[in-house]
Structures are given as C-alpha cells and as structure tokens.
Write a protein that holds these residues in place. Structure first.
Motif, PDB file in Angstrom:
ATOM      1  N   LEU A  57       0.835  -1.199   0.000  1.00 45.56           N
ATOM      2  CA  LEU A  57       0.000   0.000   0.000  1.00 45.56           C
ATOM      3  C   LEU A  57       0.876   1.257   0.000  1.00 45.56           C
ATOM      4  CD1 LEU A  57      -2.794   1.400   0.281  1.00 45.56           C
ATOM      5  CD2 LEU A  57      -2.500   1.221   2.780  1.00 45.56           C
ATOM      6  N   VAL A  58       0.546   2.180  -0.885  1.00 46.61           N
ATOM      7  CA  VAL A  58       1.177   3.511  -0.916  1.00 46.61           C
ATOM      8  C   VAL A  58       0.082   4.532  -0.629  1.00 46.61           C
ATOM      9  CG1 VAL A  58       2.393   5.224  -2.294  1.00 46.61           C
ATOM     10  CG2 VAL A  58       2.957   2.788  -2.547  1.00 46.61           C
ATOM     11  N   THR A  59       0.322   5.405   0.350  1.00 46.24           N
ATOM     12  CA  THR A  59      -0.692   6.358   0.789  1.00 46.24           C
ATOM     13  C   THR A  59      -0.234   7.786   0.533  1.00 46.24           C
ATOM     14  OG1 THR A  59      -1.372   4.836   2.554  1.00 46.24           O
ATOM     15  CG2 THR A  59      -2.084   7.134   2.740  1.00 46.24           C
ATOM     16  N   VAL A  60      -1.134   8.593  -0.020  1.00 42.02           N
ATOM     17  CA  VAL A  60      -0.888  10.022  -0.212  1.00 42.02           C
ATOM     18  C   VAL A  60      -1.895  10.775   0.661  1.00 42.02           C
ATOM     19  CG1 VAL A  60      -0.826  11.948  -1.827  1.00 42.02           C
ATOM     20  CG2 VAL A  60      -0.062   9.679  -2.558  1.00 42.02           C
ATOM     21  N   ASP A  61      -1.387  11.551   1.605  1.00 38.89           N
ATOM     22  CA  ASP A  61      -2.243  12.274   2.531  1.00 38.89           C
ATOM     23  C   ASP A  61      -1.912  13.768   2.427  1.00 38.89           C
ATOM     24  OD1 ASP A  61      -4.065  11.997   5.118  1.00 38.89           O
ATOM     25  OD2 ASP A  61      -2.517  13.485   5.548  1.00 38.89           O
ATOM     26  N   VAL A  62      -2.934  14.588   2.109  1.00 37.20           N
ATOM     27  CA  VAL A  62      -2.748  16.033   1.943  1.00 37.20           C
ATOM     28  C   VAL A  62      -3.684  16.750   2.901  1.00 37.20           C
ATOM     29  CG1 VAL A  62      -2.737  17.961   0.332  1.00 37.20           C
ATOM     30  CG2 VAL A  62      -2.235  15.650  -0.498  1.00 37.20           C
ATOM     31  N   GLN A 103      -0.968  24.047  10.601  1.00 36.49           N
ATOM     32  CA  GLN A 103      -0.150  25.150  11.114  1.00 36.49           C
ATOM     33  C   GLN A 103       0.303  26.096  10.007  1.00 36.49           C
ATOM     34  OE1 GLN A 103       3.008  23.283  13.310  1.00 36.49           O
ATOM     35  NE2 GLN A 103       1.651  22.593  14.942  1.00 36.49           N
ATOM     36  N   GLY A 104      -0.631  26.476   9.159  1.00 34.92           N
ATOM     37  CA  GLY A 104      -0.341  27.458   8.127  1.00 34.92           C
ATOM     38  C   GLY A 104       0.461  26.955   6.957  1.00 34.92           C
ATOM     39  N   SER A 105       0.539  25.659   6.759  1.00 34.62           N
ATOM     40  CA  SER A 105       1.284  25.108   5.621  1.00 34.62           C
ATOM     41  C   SER A 105       0.529  23.923   5.042  1.00 34.62           C
ATOM     42  CB  SER A 105       2.693  24.687   6.048  1.00 34.62           C
ATOM     43  OG  SER A 105       2.619  23.643   7.004  1.00 34.62           O
ATOM     44  N   MET A 106       0.815  23.640   3.768  1.00 31.06           N
ATOM     45  CA  MET A 106       0.227  22.494   3.076  1.00 31.06           C
ATOM     46  C   MET A 106       1.187  21.318   3.231  1.00 31.06           C
ATOM     47  SD  MET A 106      -2.479  21.810   0.984  1.00 31.06           S
ATOM     48  CE  MET A 106      -2.857  23.316   0.086  1.00 31.06           C
ATOM     49  N   ASN A 107       0.735  20.282   3.930  1.00 28.00           N
ATOM     50  CA  ASN A 107       1.565  19.103   4.175  1.00 28.00           C
ATOM     51  C   ASN A 107       1.123  17.955   3.290  1.00 28.00           C
ATOM     52  OD1 ASN A 107       2.852  20.573   6.081  1.00 28.00           O
ATOM     53  ND2 ASN A 107       1.924  19.587   7.856  1.00 28.00           N
ATOM     54  N   ILE A 108       2.069  17.414   2.527  1.00 26.60           N
ATOM     55  CA  ILE A 108       1.807  16.272   1.646  1.00 26.60           C
ATOM     56  C   ILE A 108       2.685  15.130   2.125  1.00 26.60           C
ATOM     57  CG2 ILE A 108       1.794  15.448  -0.735  1.00 26.60           C
ATOM     58  CD1 ILE A 108       1.755  18.383  -1.621  1.00 26.60           C
ATOM     59  N   ARG A 109       2.059  14.070   2.610  1.00 28.70           N
ATOM     60  CA  ARG A 109       2.792  12.908   3.117  1.00 28.70           C
ATOM     61  C   ARG A 109       2.557  11.722   2.191  1.00 28.70           C
ATOM     62  NH1 ARG A 109       0.692  15.227   7.845  1.00 28.70           N
ATOM     63  NH2 ARG A 109       2.303  15.947   9.306  1.00 28.70           N
ATOM     64  N   ILE A 110       3.647  11.125   1.741  1.00 25.96           N
ATOM     65  CA  ILE A 110       3.589   9.935   0.878  1.00 25.96           C
ATOM     66  C   ILE A 110       4.294   8.813   1.618  1.00 25.96           C
ATOM     67  CG2 ILE A 110       4.233   8.960  -1.348  1.00 25.96           C
ATOM     68  CD1 ILE A 110       4.154  11.774  -2.500  1.00 25.96           C
ATOM     69  N   ALA A 111       3.508   7.809   2.013  1.00 26.71           N
ATOM     70  CA  ALA A 111       4.039   6.700   2.809  1.00 26.71           C
ATOM     71  C   ALA A 111       3.922   5.404   2.012  1.00 26.71           C
ATOM     72  CB  ALA A 111       3.280   6.579   4.128  1.00 26.71           C
ATOM     73  N   ASP A 112       4.940   4.559   2.138  1.00 29.10           N
ATOM     74  CA  ASP A 112       4.914   3.260   1.453  1.00 29.10           C
ATOM     75  C   ASP A 112       5.288   2.167   2.429  1.00 29.10           C
ATOM     76  OD1 ASP A 112       7.832   2.810   1.508  1.00 29.10           O
ATOM     77  OD2 ASP A 112       7.924   4.457   0.075  1.00 29.10           O
ATOM     78  N   LEU A 127       8.857   3.854   4.165  1.00 30.26           N
ATOM     79  CA  LEU A 127       9.362   5.215   4.324  1.00 30.26           C
ATOM     80  C   LEU A 127       8.227   6.215   4.104  1.00 30.26           C
ATOM     81  CD1 LEU A 127      12.158   6.756   4.627  1.00 30.26           C
ATOM     82  CD2 LEU A 127      12.049   7.049   2.146  1.00 30.26           C
ATOM     83  N   THR A 128       8.265   7.314   4.840  1.00 33.98           N
ATOM     84  CA  THR A 128       7.317   8.408   4.654  1.00 33.98           C
ATOM     85  C   THR A 128       8.082   9.669   4.270  1.00 33.98           C
ATOM     86  OG1 THR A 128       5.721   7.527   6.254  1.00 33.98           O
ATOM     87  CG2 THR A 128       5.576   9.874   5.734  1.00 33.98           C
ATOM     88  N   VAL A 129       7.732  10.234   3.129  1.00 33.82           N
ATOM     89  CA  VAL A 129       8.324  11.486   2.677  1.00 33.82           C
ATOM     90  C   VAL A 129       7.290  12.584   2.875  1.00 33.82           C
ATOM     91  CG1 VAL A 129       9.315  12.748   0.746  1.00 33.82           C
ATOM     92  CG2 VAL A 129       9.795  10.314   1.007  1.00 33.82           C
ATOM     93  N   THR A 130       7.672  13.622   3.613  1.00 37.78           N
ATOM     94  CA  THR A 130       6.757  14.727   3.921  1.00 37.78           C
ATOM     95  C   THR A 130       7.228  15.996   3.222  1.00 37.78           C
ATOM     96  OG1 THR A 130       6.276  13.774   6.100  1.00 37.78           O
ATOM     97  CG2 THR A 130       5.692  16.087   5.752  1.00 37.78           C
TER      98      THR A 130
END
Length: 505
Positions: A411-416, A420-429, A486-489
């Motif tokens: 599973l690969v997950t993309v969470d947007v 805290q005033g910023s756009m966080n994009i997390r991609i976890a595999d 790994l999770t890349v933020t």
C-alpha cells in the motif's frame, strides 16, 4: 601636546603650588622645614604623572622659590641666612628632576603599552572580520577604513592580474582618492619585485610621499599596499601596525584564493560527476526503455498478421510505458542541470492541489502495477501558490520511488492536509525503507542508499525534489515508518490568498 594644553598644564601647576603655599602659610610654622620641603614634592609628582616632564620641572622650580620666600629665614625674601639651604635647594631640584624624569618615562611606557594593547585588539578584531570575508574588494575596503581611522592616512592598493602584471585597483566609493603618480607606480613595482618596504620612513627612497609595503606571505606575493603620509613623519608604532595589516591582508588573500580554487575544484568534480551520471543514464537507464520500445515496434512491424488486436494494444502499452520512463529520466537530468546552473525559474500561479494530485495519479498509473494507491485529501484545501509543473514533477518522483522500492500488493498512501499554516503532503509506502543515517543524505545528488543499490536509478530524483521545494520556500524530509517502509513529507507555505480564485501573475 598642543599649545593650549601646555599653557593649561603650566597654569594648573602654578595654581597648585600657590594653593599649597597658602595652606602651609595658614598653618604657620607647625611643620618642620624638612617636612615642608617634602610636601612641596607633591606638585612635582602630580605634574609629572598628569602633565609631563616640562610642567614637572616648572613645578620643582616654583616650589623651591615658594619654599625660599615664605618659609626659609629671612621670610618674604629670596635671600637665605644659612648658605647650606642653597645646597638643599640644589638637592631638591635634582630629586625633583629625577622624579619627574622617572614619572615621565613610566607614563610614556604606559601609553606605549596601551597603544600596543589597542593595536593587538585591533589586529584581533580585524583577523576575525577578515576571516569572514570572501571577496578581495571587501577586504581592501576594510583595510582602507582601518588605516584611515588609526593611522589617519589614505591608502592605495596594487594587485597582480594575470596577463597584465601589477595594476592599481579600481577603487569603489569609500576607498582612498589618493592620486598616485607614475614615479610612485614604479616604486610599487620595485617593492613588488624585491618584496621589501620602501618609501618615506624606510631605508629605500625615504624622500617618497608615501610608504609602500609588500602584501606577501612566506611563499607568495599578492600585491603592494601604499600609504600616503602627506609629507608627515610616521609615528613610531604605526609602521609595525601597517606591516601587521599587510601580513594579515596577505593571509586573507591566500585564504580567499584557496577557497576559490576549492570551489572551482568542487564545481569541476560535480560537473564530472554529473557528466558521468548522464553517460551512465544514457548507457543504462535509457537503454532499457529504448530496447523495450524498439522490440515492441519491431514486433508490430514484422508481425502485423500474427498479433491480434489485444496483442497490438499490449505492445503499444509497452511502448508508451517505455516512452514515459524515458521522459521522466530526461526531465530529471534537465532539471538537475538547471538547478546546478541556477537557470531553473519558478512560473508561479495559483494551483489547485486536488488537480495536481489527479494529474500525478494519471502519470504514475503505469508504474503502479500491482501496488495499491490510497489518496486522502482534506476537504476545502483551497489554492496553493507555486509552479504547477514542477510540483507535479516532485510528486511524480516521490511516488515513482515509492512504487519502485515497494513489493507487489503493498500500500502507498498520499495524505494532503493543512497544518499550522502550511500544506503538508505525506507519501508513505511499505517498501524497503532506508536507514536513519541515510534519511537526510538521500536528498543529496547521486546518493543512493545501501538497500537500493540493486534497483536501477541515478540518485537524482529526490535531489531535484529538494531543489524545487527549496525554491518554493518549503521543506522536505524522510522518516522511517514504525513497521516498514518510508514516509516522505513535503511542507509548502500557504499564503493569505490560498482560498481566493487563482490568478496567473
């Protein structure tokens, strides 16, 4: 000492002796004459310490005269009854003169020590300041300012230029405006050739208007520093200061040149590494998709009657996949070249993050294969200010890595979401992940983690992502998951108009 200060010192000595005489006269003859004579040494000592040798000798003479007139019989007369007092007067003057000389010498030594201490502090401060300088013009400007402040002289500099020899530095505003004649330019050439100080105050050509010092270290000479003395004599302790400044300038120039050579060597090494990476990519990374495309196209041409419609569609899909892979590789290579050369410019506009994710999802569809992709978007994310094409490239590279290093059916997950005033994009595999020691280094150019050596790649994808995100004023980091993968933020700044209608600038 100026005339006004000298006159003031003598007036103070006169007032001090007169006040002391009046005080002793009011007390009458309760003191012995020997004690009165010793008391008269006080003005001599005070004037020697605070006014100098001349006022001190004047105080001694005036004290003897006051002692003779007001206290030595006959009183109120310059004559004496006992001639032995004359010997006492001579001894008093001798002791006073010796005391004044010793006090004046101590004062001069103290002043010299203070000047040396000030010079040492100046050199220490300058060495710290010059240790932070990275350009020679800034160094010369700093030297000119310090010499003007502490020596009160103008300064000119001659530096070596490749192919042109020794030349006067073109001075920026704030530098010295001293117009150096041709004769002095020849003198600067002589100083440069012989590495010897010359000019006013030196043994060579002392009639010159300025003092010329070589800017040299043990094994190199960088130029000449010329100080315009305007016909005046250089202070005793000023020349050692100028020589120390010239030596400090030489060391700083040597450091700057070594730094420039190191940067050039590093740039050359990076360019060579980039060239090798491109050649490796062309010979290996491009060869695989090219072979796939060539094989599929050849099969379509030669086996036109053999393959069914579904077979042809499958071969065309293979061609498309190979072309997409080549396009990603070429985009990464061109992106890295643009980042290295500083030519990569943002074409900012108001972007819809949902559209970006949708486009990226379509672009990586062929890479997904048997992996599962789950996308979670927070409602009402609004608009994001940035370069949509480059942001899409960032997400494509990260998702490509997630698919490349993950097993089938993982599973690969993309969470947007906004946090805290910023756009966080997390991609976890759920892939092979990386060691903690590699979590920051995987964003370096050409670096590949130990576990990924067997997987084809150039080590440029994440480096390009970091460069693009830095241009957007954001940040990117990688963290190992608790269980696996790994999770890349990616964190991007959100502006005040993130909910407004997008406007292209």
């Amino acid at each position: 000492m100026s005339y006004r200060r000298t006159a003031g010192a003598y007036a103070c000595v006169t007032l001090l002796v007169a006040s002391l005489t009046f005080l002793l006269w009011m007390l009458g003859f309760s003191f012995d004459l020997v004690n009165i004579a010793l008391i008269y040494l006080l003005p001599v000592l005070l004037s020697a310490v605070y006014a100098g040798k001349g006022p001190s000798l004047y105080a001694a003479a005036l004290s003897v005269l006051a002692f003779d007139v007001f206290f030595v019989p006959p009183v109120l007369s310059v004559t004496v009854e006992d001639l032995r007092y004359l010997i006492s007067f001579v001894i008093f003057l001798a002791v006073a003169g010796l005391t004044a000389s010793l006090a004046d010498r101590l004062k001069q030594q103290l002043q010299y020590a203070k000047r040396r201490e000030a010079q040492t502090a100046l050199l220490l401060a300058l060495s710290k300041e010059m240790g932070q300088l990275t350009e020679i013009p800034s160094l010369l400007a700093s030297l000119s300012a310090q010499i003007a402040r502490h020596v009160e002289c103008e300064t000119a500099f001659y530096l070596v230029h490749e192919g042109r020899g020794l030349e006067r530095v073109v001075q920026a505003p704030g530098f010295s405006r001293w117009e150096v004649t041709e004769k002095e330019a020849v003198l600067a050439e002589w100083v440069f050739t012989h590495r010897t100080t010359a000019g006013r105050g030196a043994e060579t050509l002392p009639e010159a208007s300025g003092l010329f010092l070589p800017i040299s270290s043990e094994d190199s000479i960088f130029g000449v520093m010329a100080v315009n003395l305007k016909g005046k004599k250089l202070a005793e302790d000023a020349r050692p200061l100028l020589e120390a400044l010239a030596g400090l300038a030489a060391n700083t120039m040597a450091r700057i040149r070594l730094s420039e050579e190191a940067k050039l060597a590093q740039l050359t090494a990076e360019s060579e590494k980039l060239r090798n990476a491109i050649l490796d990519s062309v010979s290996h990374e491009l060869r695989t998709p090219l072979a796939t495309i060539t094989g599929s196209v050849t099969a379509l041409i030669e086996g036109e009657r053999i393959f069914s419609s579904s077979d042809r569609l499958e071969l065309l899909s293979t061609v498309e996949e190979g072309a997409r892979r080549m396009n990603r590789l070429v985009s990464n290579l061109l992106g890295m070249v643009q980042l290295e050369s500083g030519m990569l410019q943002l074409r900012q506009s108001w972007c819809d993050i949902e559209d970006i994710v949708g486009v990226v999802q379509h672009q990586v569809k062929e890479l997904q294969r048997n992996r599962m992709l789950h996308i979670r978007l927070q409602p009402d994310l609004g608009w994001l200010r940035g370069d949509q094409g480059l942001l899409e490239l960032v997400l494509v590279n990260i998702l490509s890595n997630s698919f490349k290093y993950s097993h089938d059916y993982s599973l690969v997950t993309v969470d947007v979401r906004l946090e805290q005033g910023s756009m966080n994009i997390r991609i976890a595999d759920e892939g092979i992940g990386v060691d903690k020691s590699d979590q920051e280094r995987i964003f370096d150019k050409f670096y590949r983690a130990k576990h990924s050596q067997n997987v084809p790649g150039t080590g440029l994808g994440l480096a390009i992502c970091k460069g693009i995100i830095d241009l957007h004023g954001g940040s990117i980091k990688a963290e190992t998951n608790d269980q696996q993968g790994l999770t890349v933020t990616v964190r991007l700044p959100v502006h005040d108009r993130c909910t407004a209608v997008p406007l292209v600038p």
